[in-house]
Design an enzyme around this catalytic site. Structure first.
Site, PDB file in Angstrom:
ATOM      1  CG  HIS A  73      -1.723  -1.284   1.201  1.00  0.00           C
ATOM      2  ND1 HIS A  73      -2.907  -1.391   0.510  1.00  0.00           N
ATOM      3  CD2 HIS A  73      -1.465  -2.520   1.692  1.00  0.00           C
ATOM      4  CE1 HIS A  73      -3.354  -2.643   0.619  1.00  0.00           C
ATOM      5  NE2 HIS A  73      -2.499  -3.337   1.325  1.00  0.00           N
ATOM      6  CG  ASN A  74       0.599   4.375   1.288  1.00  0.00           C
ATOM      7  OD1 ASN A  74      -0.516   4.350   0.802  1.00  0.00           O
ATOM      8  ND2 ASN A  74       0.833   4.631   2.532  1.00  0.00           N
TER       9      ASN A  74
ATOM     10  CD  GLU B   3      -3.613   2.043  -1.377  1.00  0.00           C
ATOM     11  OE1 GLU B   3      -4.531   1.786  -0.599  1.00  0.00           O
ATOM     12  OE2 GLU B   3      -2.626   2.719  -1.056  1.00  0.00           O
TER      13      GLU B   3
ATOM     14  CG  ASP C 195      -4.197   6.584  -3.915  1.00  0.00           C
ATOM     15  OD1 ASP C 195      -4.834   5.561  -3.672  1.00  0.00           O
ATOM     16  OD2 ASP C 195      -3.755   7.337  -3.031  1.00  0.00           O
TER      17      ASP C 195
ATOM     18  CG  HIS D 261       0.450   8.242  -3.613  1.00  0.00           C
ATOM     19  ND1 HIS D 261      -0.286   7.136  -3.264  1.00  0.00           N
ATOM     20  CD2 HIS D 261       1.244   7.841  -4.634  1.00  0.00           C
ATOM     21  CE1 HIS D 261       0.061   6.120  -4.033  1.00  0.00           C
ATOM     22  NE2 HIS D 261       0.990   6.522  -4.870  1.00  0.00           N
TER      23      HIS D 261
ATOM     24  CD  GLU E 284      -7.721   3.605  -1.618  1.00  0.00           C
ATOM     25  OE1 GLU E 284      -8.197   4.718  -1.326  1.00  0.00           O
ATOM     26  OE2 GLU E 284      -8.043   2.564  -1.013  1.00  0.00           O
TER      27      GLU E 284
END
Length: 607
Positions: free
Chosen positions: A178-179, A208, A210, A223, A257
């Site tokens: 994540h990130n 993940e 975004d 992000h 996301e």
């Protein structure tokens, strides 16, 4: 007579390797380093420089053949290896094939080894032809074998996919990032794309992404809470397509996301289909209409995790139809817990609760009390084209364990914020997430297992719903492992730029269920990073070996600024070889620091 003949053969071999370099007289430190490489003895230049200085008697930056021999011996002829060699050698000069076999079975627990395997090792590692031809091993050969990958701590079997890969997806721990951009913290700007690439290359199977609306109907990835540059969604997907299956054949989940408008969601759906083609799973598998498929059944497939409307059967019926402009609006409950911004740690933000822990939760009502009374809703729009690409990984808001148990469908999964997961799991002992590098070290160490495939079959007690497992009271299956580690020495430990004369110590940590968390440390060895000798033995009793990770941390002692981290290695307990082993060391950023390593003796037994 045999001994003298052996010494003559060794001297002849050594001279033949170096005389060319010394033809023009003395040699410099750079040439010394090059010459050592020719001997297949891995060296750290900072250490070579230090030893060169100590042996350069004239202090003119040049050394003689005799001085080079002294340098070579101090690097290659380590006392702790000589001691082992002498124990098994008939005359302290030679190991016969039988003696080597005895060493491998007695000390290294290589129970499958026979005489022919020993002969193979001699052929591979003995550098002196005269010895090799007689089927004998000199100390030179033995040292090369002990420094080889074959004597590393990590079990050979664990480097392959050896677990059953035919169970449903939810029976596996899956390596998740994540990130993802954080993985490439040393890179900036456009290089952000390498965050995704390096995660995939390390075996990560869940990324993940975004996604936000970009200019000219081109969705972008960035992000919001960082200074990273915006990347085109298309560019990220192309990079993932190129590297998805480099290190593992097993499925990759793209967790979207999604902050995009319906029209840009359609563009995303287009990009996913045109880039991945047949690799994209866009329909349920016939054999799995109402259960999760296995990693084996999903080999080389990309799965999209996003909100989904409707059933898998409806998705199938719409296959091939034009979905352009079809948008579904729906309401989603928002709970107060959503306001809490989860900690943004790499690899640790989402903690997957096992099905069994959910089954075993004693009083789920506590978790929902109050939450439902503060119910609010928000409206969301989703493009049908994107919704239909979600098959077995439908993103659902987590409400409570009780709600999940009653209503959750087989293809729905939740992401649970870290602080909420801690409340749910009621763990009293938590990892210190402030320690830089620790969560990442544990993640990388755990997923070294099963061939680095990114999928680890959970132990039976986490898969079998009839078994009661509570990590806070865990004593496993009642068969703990007694683990003994003798920390013998350090080999060319990483040194700071300023000096190789540092004071070194090692900490051995056990990470696992709360009852197994513990650590022990050696005394400090002063002024020695080249070959510190500790010879200290630690014993651990580990209740749940299946979930235990062993982490070796090397530090240099500092009185003013505190201890400095030099290197670490994290490994699943059950992937550790027994016997005399080398523990490789890695930097905080995950770089291999070869030849820096620890020399240990490991022994464990299951009661």
């Amino acid at each position: 007579m045999e001994t003298r003949h052996h010494e003559h053969a060794e001297a002849k071999w050594f001279l033949s390797k170096i005389q060319e370099e010394f033809r023009g007289g003395k040699i410099s430190v750079e040439n010394t380093y090059k010459l050592l490489e020719k001997f297949d003895i891995p060296c750290n230049f900072a250490h070579v420089k230090q030893i060169f200085k100590e042996n350069d008697r004239q202090k003119q930056g040049k050394i003689t053949i005799e001085e080079f021999r002294a340098i070579y011996r101090s690097i290659a002829h380590r006392e702790e290896i000589i001691e082992i060699f002498n124990t098994y050698s008939e005359n302290r000069k030679i190991l016969s094939g039988n003696s080597l076999t005895e060493f491998l079975t007695q000390e290294q627990y290589e129970l499958e080894i026979d005489y022919s395997a020993s002969t193979e090792i001699i052929q591979k590692y003995e550098p002196i032809d005269e010895m090799k031809n007689k089927g004998q091993m000199s100390f030179e050969g033995f040292a090369r074998y002990m420094f080889s990958p074959e004597c590393l701590l990590f079990k050979e079997k664990c480097k392959t996919v050896y677990q059953d890969m035919n169970q449903p997806l939810n029976d596996y721990f899956i390596s998740s990032s994540h990130n993802t951009y954080l993985i490439s913290d040393q890179l900036v700007g456009q290089s952000d794309i390498w965050g995704y690439v390096s995660a995939l290359v390390k075996g990560c199977r869940c990324l993940e992404i975004d996604c936000w609306d970009g200019a000219e109907n081109e969705p972008v990835v960035y992000h919001g809470y960082t200074l990273t540059s915006k990347l085109l969604f298309k560019t990220v997907i192309q990079a993932i397509n190129k590297y998805a299956f480099v290190s593992s054949e097993y499925p990759v989940v793209l967790s979207l996301e999604n902050h995009c408008s319906p029209s840009q969601q359609e563009v995303m759906a287009d990009i996913l289909q045109s880039t991945f083609g047949d690799f994209l799973l866009s329909d349920m598998l016939d054999e799995f209409p109402d259960t999760l498929p296995s990693p084996e059944a999903l080999k080389f497939k990309i799965l999209v995790k996003n909100k989904k409307i409707g059933t898998l059967q409806e998705t199938r019926e719409r296959k091939g139809t034009d979905k352009q402009g079809q948008v579904i609006e729906y309401e989603e409950d928002v709970y107060d817990d959503d306001n809490e911004e989860p900690l943004k740690e790499p690899e640790t933000r989402d903690i997957f609760l096992s099905r069994v822990q959910q089954e075993k939760e004693r009083d789920p009502s506590k978790l929902t009390r109050g939450a439902l009374s503060k119910r609010r809703t928000r409206k969301l729009k989703i493009a049908l084209a994107l919704s239909d690409l979600v098959i077995y990984t439908k993103a659902e808001k987590f409400r409570s364990l009780q709600y999940s148990r009653l209503h959750q469908q087989f293809n729905e999964n939740n992401s649970i914020g870290e602080s909420q997961a801690r409340k749910l799991s009621k763990l009293k002992v938590a990892l210190n997430f402030q320690t830089p590098g620790l969560p990442m070290d544990l993640q990388n160490g755990k997923f070294l297992d099963n061939g680095g495939s990114g999928y680890l079959l959970k132990p039976d007690f986490l898969r079998n719903t009839t078994l009661s497992f509570n990590p806070s009271e865990a004593i496993g299956d009642g068969h703990p492992i007694t683990l003994t580690i003798r920390l013998i020495s350090g080999i060319q430990l990483p040194v700071s730029l300023f000096s190789s004369k540092i004071d070194t110590l090692v900490i051995v940590e056990v990470h696992g269920v709360p009852n197994d968390h513990t650590k022990q440390q050696t005394r400090v060895v002063k002024n020695n990073a080249f070959s510190p000798r500790w010879n200290e033995t630690f014993t651990f009793i580990i209740q749940v070996p299946e979930l235990a990770l062993i982490r070796f941390v090397v530090e240099s002692q500092g009185f003013i600024t505190g201890n400095e981290f030099l290197g670490q290695y994290t490994v699943p307990l059950l992937c550790m070889n027994k016997g005399y082993r080398r523990v490789p060391l890695f930097s905080k950023a995950g770089a291999n620091l070869e030849p820096s390593s620890l020399f240990v003796y490991v022994w464990y037994i299951r009661e």
